[in-house]
Design an enzyme around this catalytic site. Structure first.
Site, PDB file in Angstrom:
ATOM      1  CG  HIS A   1      -0.429   0.306   2.625  1.00  0.00           C
ATOM      2  ND1 HIS A   1      -0.376   1.637   3.244  1.00  0.00           N
ATOM      3  CD2 HIS A   1       0.332  -0.647   3.276  1.00  0.00           C
ATOM      4  CE1 HIS A   1       0.367   1.466   4.209  1.00  0.00           C
ATOM      5  NE2 HIS A   1       0.597   0.186   4.397  1.00  0.00           N
ATOM      6  CB  SER A   2       1.198   4.089   0.977  1.00  0.00           C
ATOM      7  OG  SER A   2       1.790   5.368   0.991  1.00  0.00           O
ATOM      8  CG  LEU A   3       7.343   3.929  -0.463  1.00  0.00           C
ATOM      9  CD1 LEU A   3       7.693   4.652  -1.476  1.00  0.00           C
ATOM     10  CD2 LEU A   3       8.197   4.300   0.934  1.00  0.00           C
TER      11      LEU A   3
ATOM     12  N   GLY B   1       3.229   0.443  -2.964  1.00  0.00           N
ATOM     13  CA  GLY B   1       2.525  -0.073  -4.161  1.00  0.00           C
ATOM     14  C   GLY B   1       3.474   0.688  -5.208  1.00  0.00           C
TER      15      GLY B   1
END
Length: 120
Positions: free
Chosen positions: A111-113, A115
């Site tokens: 998720h986030s970074l 990803g």
């Protein structure tokens, strides 16, 4: 019975730094199981491997994963710092973690970074 993770610090080649991982499930079972049940989890910005402490054990308990290796990216959690922090710079850490547990094939959870790292 509640699962507990094993925590490891993996030394990068040349001993230049260490990468920390939390492993949920069994690496021995994962080595014999299909690659679809091997997961490496990559956290987001300002997070660490413990971001997956609720999801990873559920994946193992529900039979969705044999093992989930939750990575502390460089400069996060218990991993050492490094010189640069661009998404592409974290890719060697993910590959090194997979190599350290002898996984040629696995799925990524991120998720986030994380990803962004997974897309590199």
């Amino acid at each position: 019975m509640a699962l507990s993770p094993s925590e490891q610090r993996l030394s990068m080649p040349g001993g230049r730094r260490q990468v920390a991982v939390r492993v949920w499930g069994s690496l021995e079972v994962a080595a014999k199981d299909c690659p679809g049940k091997r997961w490496i989890a990559v956290h987001g910005y300002l997070d660490n491997a413990s971001s997956f402490d609720k999801l990873a054990p559920l994946m193992v308990e529900q039979g969705l994963a044999s093992a989930v290796v939750c990575l502390d990216l460089a400069g996060h959690g218990l991993s050492d710092h490094k010189e640069t922090y661009h998404a592409i710079d974290y890719v060697p850490d993910v590959i090194f973690a997979a190599d350290s547990v002898n996984w040629e094939a696995f799925s990524l959870l991120s998720h986030s970074l994380g990803g962004g790292v997974a897309q590199c």
